[in-house]
Each structure stands twice: as C-alpha cells, then as structure tokens.
Scaffold this active site. Structure first.
Site, PDB file in Angstrom:
ATOM      1  N   GLY A  58     -21.761 -48.343  28.560  1.00 43.26           N
ATOM      2  CA  GLY A  58     -22.344 -48.190  27.369  1.00 43.26           C
ATOM      3  C   GLY A  58     -22.380 -48.964  26.028  1.00 43.26           C
ATOM      4  O   GLY A  58     -21.083 -50.071  26.335  1.00 43.26           O
ATOM      5  N   CYS A  88     -16.875 -47.918  33.490  1.00 40.91           N
ATOM      6  CA  CYS A  88     -16.393 -49.408  32.026  1.00 40.91           C
ATOM      7  C   CYS A  88     -16.543 -48.251  31.043  1.00 40.91           C
ATOM      8  O   CYS A  88     -14.855 -47.897  30.763  1.00 40.91           O
ATOM      9  CB  CYS A  88     -17.963 -49.099  32.153  1.00 40.91           C
ATOM     10  SG  CYS A  88     -18.410 -51.246  31.053  1.00 40.91           S
ATOM     11  N   TYR A  89     -16.933 -48.117  29.604  1.00 38.96           N
ATOM     12  CA  TYR A  89     -17.176 -47.301  28.382  1.00 38.96           C
ATOM     13  C   TYR A  89     -16.833 -45.764  29.201  1.00 38.96           C
ATOM     14  O   TYR A  89     -15.641 -44.786  28.666  1.00 38.96           O
ATOM     15  CB  TYR A  89     -18.286 -47.400  27.708  1.00 38.96           C
ATOM     16  CG  TYR A  89     -17.944 -46.379  26.765  1.00 38.96           C
ATOM     17  CD1 TYR A  89     -17.792 -47.107  25.473  1.00 38.96           C
ATOM     18  CD2 TYR A  89     -18.651 -45.522  26.353  1.00 38.96           C
ATOM     19  CE1 TYR A  89     -17.849 -46.462  23.905  1.00 38.96           C
ATOM     20  CE2 TYR A  89     -18.624 -45.100  25.053  1.00 38.96           C
ATOM     21  CZ  TYR A  89     -18.203 -45.078  23.973  1.00 38.96           C
ATOM     22  OH  TYR A  89     -17.652 -44.811  22.453  1.00 38.96           O
ATOM     23  N   HIS A 185     -18.389 -51.585  37.546  1.00 36.16           N
ATOM     24  CA  HIS A 185     -19.594 -51.197  38.505  1.00 36.16           C
ATOM     25  C   HIS A 185     -19.684 -51.053  39.563  1.00 36.16           C
ATOM     26  O   HIS A 185     -20.222 -52.175  40.184  1.00 36.16           O
ATOM     27  CB  HIS A 185     -20.893 -51.457  37.578  1.00 36.16           C
ATOM     28  CG  HIS A 185     -20.806 -51.282  36.029  1.00 36.16           C
ATOM     29  ND1 HIS A 185     -20.873 -50.553  34.875  1.00 36.16           N
ATOM     30  CD2 HIS A 185     -20.195 -52.209  34.614  1.00 36.16           C
ATOM     31  CE1 HIS A 185     -21.311 -50.844  33.703  1.00 36.16           C
ATOM     32  NE2 HIS A 185     -20.650 -51.508  33.597  1.00 36.16           N
ATOM     33  N   GLU A 187     -21.400 -49.357  41.035  1.00 35.83           N
ATOM     34  CA  GLU A 187     -23.498 -48.308  40.925  1.00 35.83           C
ATOM     35  C   GLU A 187     -24.160 -49.863  41.527  1.00 35.83           C
ATOM     36  O   GLU A 187     -24.937 -50.150  42.037  1.00 35.83           O
ATOM     37  CB  GLU A 187     -23.791 -48.007  39.920  1.00 35.83           C
ATOM     38  CG  GLU A 187     -24.224 -48.653  38.765  1.00 35.83           C
ATOM     39  CD  GLU A 187     -22.942 -48.318  38.172  1.00 35.83           C
ATOM     40  OE1 GLU A 187     -23.377 -48.687  36.628  1.00 35.83           O
ATOM     41  OE2 GLU A 187     -21.924 -48.258  38.689  1.00 35.83           O
ATOM     42  N   SER A 239     -55.195 -39.343  41.117  1.00 39.54           N
ATOM     43  CA  SER A 239     -55.898 -40.817  40.924  1.00 39.54           C
ATOM     44  C   SER A 239     -55.771 -41.415  41.974  1.00 39.54           C
ATOM     45  O   SER A 239     -56.390 -41.996  42.355  1.00 39.54           O
ATOM     46  CB  SER A 239     -55.040 -41.323  40.374  1.00 39.54           C
ATOM     47  OG  SER A 239     -53.415 -41.470  40.931  1.00 39.54           O
ATOM     48  N   GLY A 240     -54.888 -40.862  43.208  1.00 43.67           N
ATOM     49  CA  GLY A 240     -55.671 -41.525  44.353  1.00 43.67           C
ATOM     50  C   GLY A 240     -54.260 -42.094  44.691  1.00 43.67           C
ATOM     51  O   GLY A 240     -54.272 -43.060  45.454  1.00 43.67           O
ATOM     52  N   GLY A 241     -53.506 -42.509  43.642  1.00 44.80           N
ATOM     53  CA  GLY A 241     -52.033 -42.944  43.759  1.00 44.80           C
ATOM     54  C   GLY A 241     -50.576 -42.284  44.703  1.00 44.80           C
ATOM     55  O   GLY A 241     -51.652 -41.227  45.484  1.00 44.80           O
ATOM     56  N   VAL A 242     -50.110 -42.734  45.140  1.00 43.38           N
ATOM     57  CA  VAL A 242     -49.051 -42.802  45.854  1.00 43.38           C
ATOM     58  C   VAL A 242     -48.318 -41.057  45.127  1.00 43.38           C
ATOM     59  O   VAL A 242     -49.239 -39.626  45.900  1.00 43.38           O
ATOM     60  CB  VAL A 242     -47.808 -43.564  45.996  1.00 43.38           C
ATOM     61  CG1 VAL A 242     -46.932 -42.458  46.859  1.00 43.38           C
ATOM     62  CG2 VAL A 242     -48.446 -44.212  47.095  1.00 43.38           C
ATOM     63  N   ASP A 243     -48.387 -41.447  44.294  1.00 39.89           N
ATOM     64  CA  ASP A 243     -47.341 -39.549  43.018  1.00 39.89           C
ATOM     65  C   ASP A 243     -48.509 -38.556  43.965  1.00 39.89           C
ATOM     66  O   ASP A 243     -48.436 -37.809  43.973  1.00 39.89           O
ATOM     67  CB  ASP A 243     -47.000 -39.885  42.227  1.00 39.89           C
ATOM     68  CG  ASP A 243     -45.807 -41.479  42.285  1.00 39.89           C
ATOM     69  OD1 ASP A 243     -45.524 -41.501  43.356  1.00 39.89           O
ATOM     70  OD2 ASP A 243     -46.366 -41.946  41.359  1.00 39.89           O
ATOM     71  N   SER A 244     -49.710 -39.152  43.157  1.00 41.06           N
ATOM     72  CA  SER A 244     -50.624 -37.818  42.828  1.00 41.06           C
ATOM     73  C   SER A 244     -50.970 -37.160  44.149  1.00 41.06           C
ATOM     74  O   SER A 244     -50.964 -35.813  43.690  1.00 41.06           O
ATOM     75  CB  SER A 244     -51.954 -38.195  42.131  1.00 41.06           C
ATOM     76  OG  SER A 244     -52.806 -39.155  42.775  1.00 41.06           O
ATOM     77  N   LYS A 388     -39.695 -42.996  43.534  1.00 42.10           N
ATOM     78  CA  LYS A 388     -40.869 -42.920  43.880  1.00 42.10           C
ATOM     79  C   LYS A 388     -40.508 -42.877  45.740  1.00 42.10           C
ATOM     80  O   LYS A 388     -41.159 -42.520  46.701  1.00 42.10           O
ATOM     81  CB  LYS A 388     -41.474 -44.037  43.948  1.00 42.10           C
ATOM     82  CG  LYS A 388     -42.768 -44.777  44.490  1.00 42.10           C
ATOM     83  CD  LYS A 388     -43.654 -46.225  44.092  1.00 42.10           C
ATOM     84  CE  LYS A 388     -44.647 -45.879  43.219  1.00 42.10           C
ATOM     85  NZ  LYS A 388     -45.472 -44.290  42.663  1.00 42.10           N
TER      86      LYS A 388
END
Length: 532
Positions: A58, A88-89, A185, A187, A239-244, A388
């Site tokens: 942070g 770190c912090y 870090h 990560e 919506s036709g997107g991947v998620d929906s 995603k």
C-alpha cells in the site's frame, strides 16, 4: 451462506496496493479460493473458513497520521495458528505491531533487486515455505521491489531471512508464530519463484489442498444459486457477451429451463447485426425461452446530450433495470419472476468500488454502480467473485461452443461508452461500420484469437482530409486491441503495421464520415481498456 462458510481459503487484506487483486488472481491460479477484504475491517469476514491471511502492500507509511493500521483480530488469528503473510506495507505493519521500527528508506527500491538469503535459517515457518527450500541450491533470488520505506530495527521475536545487496531487509519470519513477511512482491511475475512462494504459503503453512477447479466452482455456485433463488423464478439479462451467456446457460442447468427466462434488451448500442446473431446462438445452445425487447428509442432519448461517461453508464444501468422490471410485470402473473440475474464479475465490482474495500471508483460498471437503490426484483450474480478466465472454464465445463466462450469482451453499455461525447444515431451507425470492418479483418487474417479484446472508438475530433480532389472535414476513429488474462491489466496488441494500414484504408474508403484512423498504444494501467 452455509456452503460458502465451509469453503476453505485465504483472505487478502487490502491496504491500497495496485497489486492486491493480482494476489487473489495468483492464488486462484494455484488452485486456492481467495477473497479481498478491507484491511481495516474490525472483524474477520465470515463468508468462508479463513485458513490464511495475506496483508497487501500500500501507499501509506506506518505511524503517519491517517495511515491504515493492522486490526487486532489478525494477530489473534496468528496466535490461533492461522498463518500470515505480509507483503511490502503488510510487512511493515507486522514489524510495527511487534515493536520494531520502520523508516523512510535511505535506499528506495523500485523494480528488480537481488535478495541474498541467509545460509542458516532457524524459524520453522521459514523452513516450511517452498522458496526457502530453493535457497539450498542458490541463496540469491531476483525479486520485484516497490517501496519507499524499510525496516531499520527488527523486532526480537523475528528472524531475518534475507536482504538485498543494498542492505535492505527483504524477508523475515516470526520465531514461534506462523508469520512470514516480505518487502518484495511475490504476486508480480518479475519475482523469480514468486508463484512458488505463494504456493508454499498456502500449502506448506496453511495446509490447504488445491481444490479450486471448474468442478468446485460449479458446485459452489450451484449451492449458492439455489439458496438465493429458493423456489423463485429468474429473469436473465443477456447481452450475448461471454459472462451473461454462460450465466444464462448455468442457471438453466441449476434451476431447470422452466424457471429461467432470458431477455435481450436491444438498446440501439449493439454492434452491427449483433442482436440477430446473439438471439440465434442463444437458442442454439438451448435457451429457448428467449425474448428480444426493442428499446432503442428510449435509451437514445435518455442519453441525448449526455457526454460524461459516468452519467452514461448510470443512465444505461437504470434504463436496463427499468426495462426488465417492465417486462417482468407484463408477464408476471404467468411467470412470477422473483430474481434478476446478471453476469457481474469480480473486476467489475472492484473497479466500481462495490467490494467493500474502500477503493477509489475507477468507473461505474453499468451493472454495479448504475443500479438503482430500489428494485422490484432481487439480484442474483453467480460470478460476482469470479474472474473472466474462471467463467470461461465454467463455459467449457458446460460444453458450450468455443466461439461463444472465447468471444472478445463487450461492455454492457455497448457502443455508448465507445462514442466519446454525446451519442446520436448517426454516430452509432458510423461506429458500427468501422468496428465491423476491424473485427472482420482480424478474423480474416487469423489475428482475432491472439487478442483479448479489440474494438473501434469514435472520437469527438474532426480533422481535415482530402479524398480525390475534395476537402473533407470528418470524424476520427481510434482502433484498440489489447492482450490480457483477466482485464485488470492489459498490454497493447502487437498488430502488424501493414494490417493496421490496410484496415485504416478500408474504413476510410467504406465509411462515409470517417477520414482518419489512429491506433491506441496505451497499456492498462495507466489507461483502462475501454476509453470510457
């Protein structure tokens, strides 16, 4: 929920680091469930069994007025043998808590550094961590630093594990409690063996098994959806997107087709021929109870004269919900809808500061920050804590066609956030044509699958051009293509210059009203993927 409480995982306490979400991503990749919580929470989250705690980095300096501090319960958890990893912090907070001293660093470190690990390590926690086993063959590791403060006095209860060549203490471990702390870090992929460090923490210290898979995600979501929905019926915003798309398909699997109705709102902000394509493909994967609502006039009227992107998103979000509520009431006596389902993802929640961490709003996603306070339907969001790539794994588990699973992301507000400035039907038609040419060119030259997301943006900029012997004064299109894993960070898509030149020429020749095309070469951060 009861099932979620039984989940075993790691809580990541956020202290404002730009890398906090990346810690969760890495843990999920390893196979461990993890969530983010505000680093200042007065009590541990009760949503699942906490088997480990990670303290993020942070921007604060410990001891300064207003600096975020370590909750008392964290150290109590350590006394109960729950392992803690400070980064770190997070490391500096631990040092301060155990009466050590942190200073404004005489040697600030940003970027790569070499850590030299002690030859003899006594602390049990340090010996268990995998990356210290690596040190048996080499006592030097390249790590990624990003700090302005460091430790000047180490608490007597801690053992120093390693320093950088510049003399900065880089890693420490508590002599009796399961606490490890790192100034660097792990990560970040620039840290050698960073993933192994995190894996060692969760497996060797926390004793967790690598159980976070597509199958376990499916089981967990199934239980939660049944708990939330009960005997109700669900209206799915598609919506036709991947998620929906995967949301709708998964709900049909969990609840059965008779309890799930899918609705597409044609708000006039979709890509060229998008509504017809989406409807056809959704029916092809078994979403038979599908309705298409034409609401273009309503949305464009509500958006008339609006240029501010936050206003656009919130107007679109409200109009979406109102359209669904109207639809639900119109056939409510027949279906009895109780819930509205959305494909909201974890990054949506994070960027909209809807995750309870106290983060700054980057932008309000239409399905998070744009929701009205009072809704006639209760929300169900199966993917609210997923990324995603995890959702795509669920799509594969469901057996959905790869062309649906691996479509480029498309924002819920559609082209409304790809037209900078006010929105008109004329501008939408121009953008639709330019975007269609760009995407078809990517597919034609087999570049589409190498890109995470690609699209065109209509800029509020006109410039002078010449076509034939005539002067033109027309709009500018920006092309955007990025490579990413989860959308939280992204690099520029390295499209060939000759491809870009040909595509720009095709757009200018075929879209009357566009005379200039530029290519966006900005990564995320500092930019976002979408322009608005």
């Amino acid at each position: 929920m009861e099932q979620k409480k039984k989940e075993k995982g790691v809580i990541v306490l956020d202290y404002g680091s730009q890398y906090t979400l990346l810690i969760v991503r890495r843990l999920r990749e390893i196979g461990i469930y993890a969530e983010i919580a505000d680093g200042r929470v007065s009590e541990p989250p009760s949503t699942f069994q906490i088997k480990g705690i990670i303290l993020s980095g942070g921007p604060d300096s410990v001891g300064e007025e207003g600096a975020r501090s370590l909750p008392i319960w964290v150290l109590k958890k350590a006394e109960e043998n729950v392992p803690i990893l400070g980064i770190c912090y997070g490391m500096q907070l631990l040092v301060e808590a155990f009466k050590g001293k942190v200073r404004s660093a005489a040697c600030r470190e940003y970027g790569h550094a070499e850590m030299i690990i002690k030859d003899c390590i006594d602390t049990i926690a340090a010996k268990k961590l995998f990356f210290f086993q690596i040190s048996k063959t080499s006592n030097r590791q390249v790590v990624w630093m990003s700090h302005g403060d460091d430790i000047v006095t180490l608490p007597s209860s801690f053992e120093e594990i390693g320093r950088t060549k510049e003399g900065v203490i880089a890693s420490i471990a508590h002599r009796t409690l399961p606490i490890i702390a790192l100034q660097f870090h792990p990560e970040v992929h620039h840290t050698d063996c960073g993933k192994e460090i995190l894996k060692g923490f969760v497996t060797e210290l926390c004793g967790l098994e690598l159980t976070w898979t597509a199958g376990s995600m499916m089981e967990r979501i199934g239980f939660e959806v049944k708990e939330v929905v009960g005997a109700g019926t669900v209206l799915v915003a598609v919506s036709g997107g991947v998620d929906s798309t995967i949301t709708a398909s998964l709900l049909v699997k969990i609840l059965g087709p008779h309890r799930v109705t899918s609705v597409i709102i044609d708000h006039g902000l979709m890509r060229k021929n998008e509504v017809a394509w989406v409807a056809e493909n959704l029916k092809r994967i078994g979403l038979d109870d599908l309705h298409v609502i034409n609401a273009e006039d309503r949305f464009l009227t509500a958006l008339a004269g609006i240029s501010d992107p936050e206003q656009k998103r919130k107007i679109i979000g409200r109009a979406f919900i109102e359209e669904f509520e109207t639809f639900a009431k119109s056939i409510g006596c027949k279906r009895g809808f109780t819930h509205l389902a959305q494909g909201t993802l974890y990054p949506d929640v994070i960027e909209s500061a809807g995750h309870g961490v106290g983060a700054k709003v980057i932008k309000s996603h239409h399905n998070v920050g744009g929701l009205p306070e009072k809704m006639g339907l209760k929300l169900v969001e199966p993917f609210r804590f997923l990324f995603k790539d995890e959702v795509r794994k669920l799509g594969e588990e469901l057996g959905l066609p790869l062309e649906l699973i691996y479509r480029h992301p498309f924002p819920g507000p559609g082209l409304g956030v790809r037209i900078l400035g006010d929105i008109t039907k004329e501008k939408l038609d121009l953008l639709r044509e330019a975007d269609d040419i760009f995407i078809r060119a990517l597919r034609r030259e087999h570049l589409y699958d190498s890109i995470w997301q690609a699209f065109a943006v209509l800029l509020p900029v006109k410039s002078v051009g010449v076509m034939g012997d005539n002067r033109t004064y027309q709009w500018t299109i920006a092309l955007r293509a990025v490579v990413a894993t989860d959308g939280m960070t992204a690099s520029v898509g390295a499209l060939p210059m000759d491809f870009l030149t040909r595509t720009a020429g095709e757009i200018v020749r075929n879209v009357n009203g566009i005379n200039r095309v530029v290519y966006d070469i900005t990564s995320k951060p500092p930019a976002t993927i979408e322009w608005e």
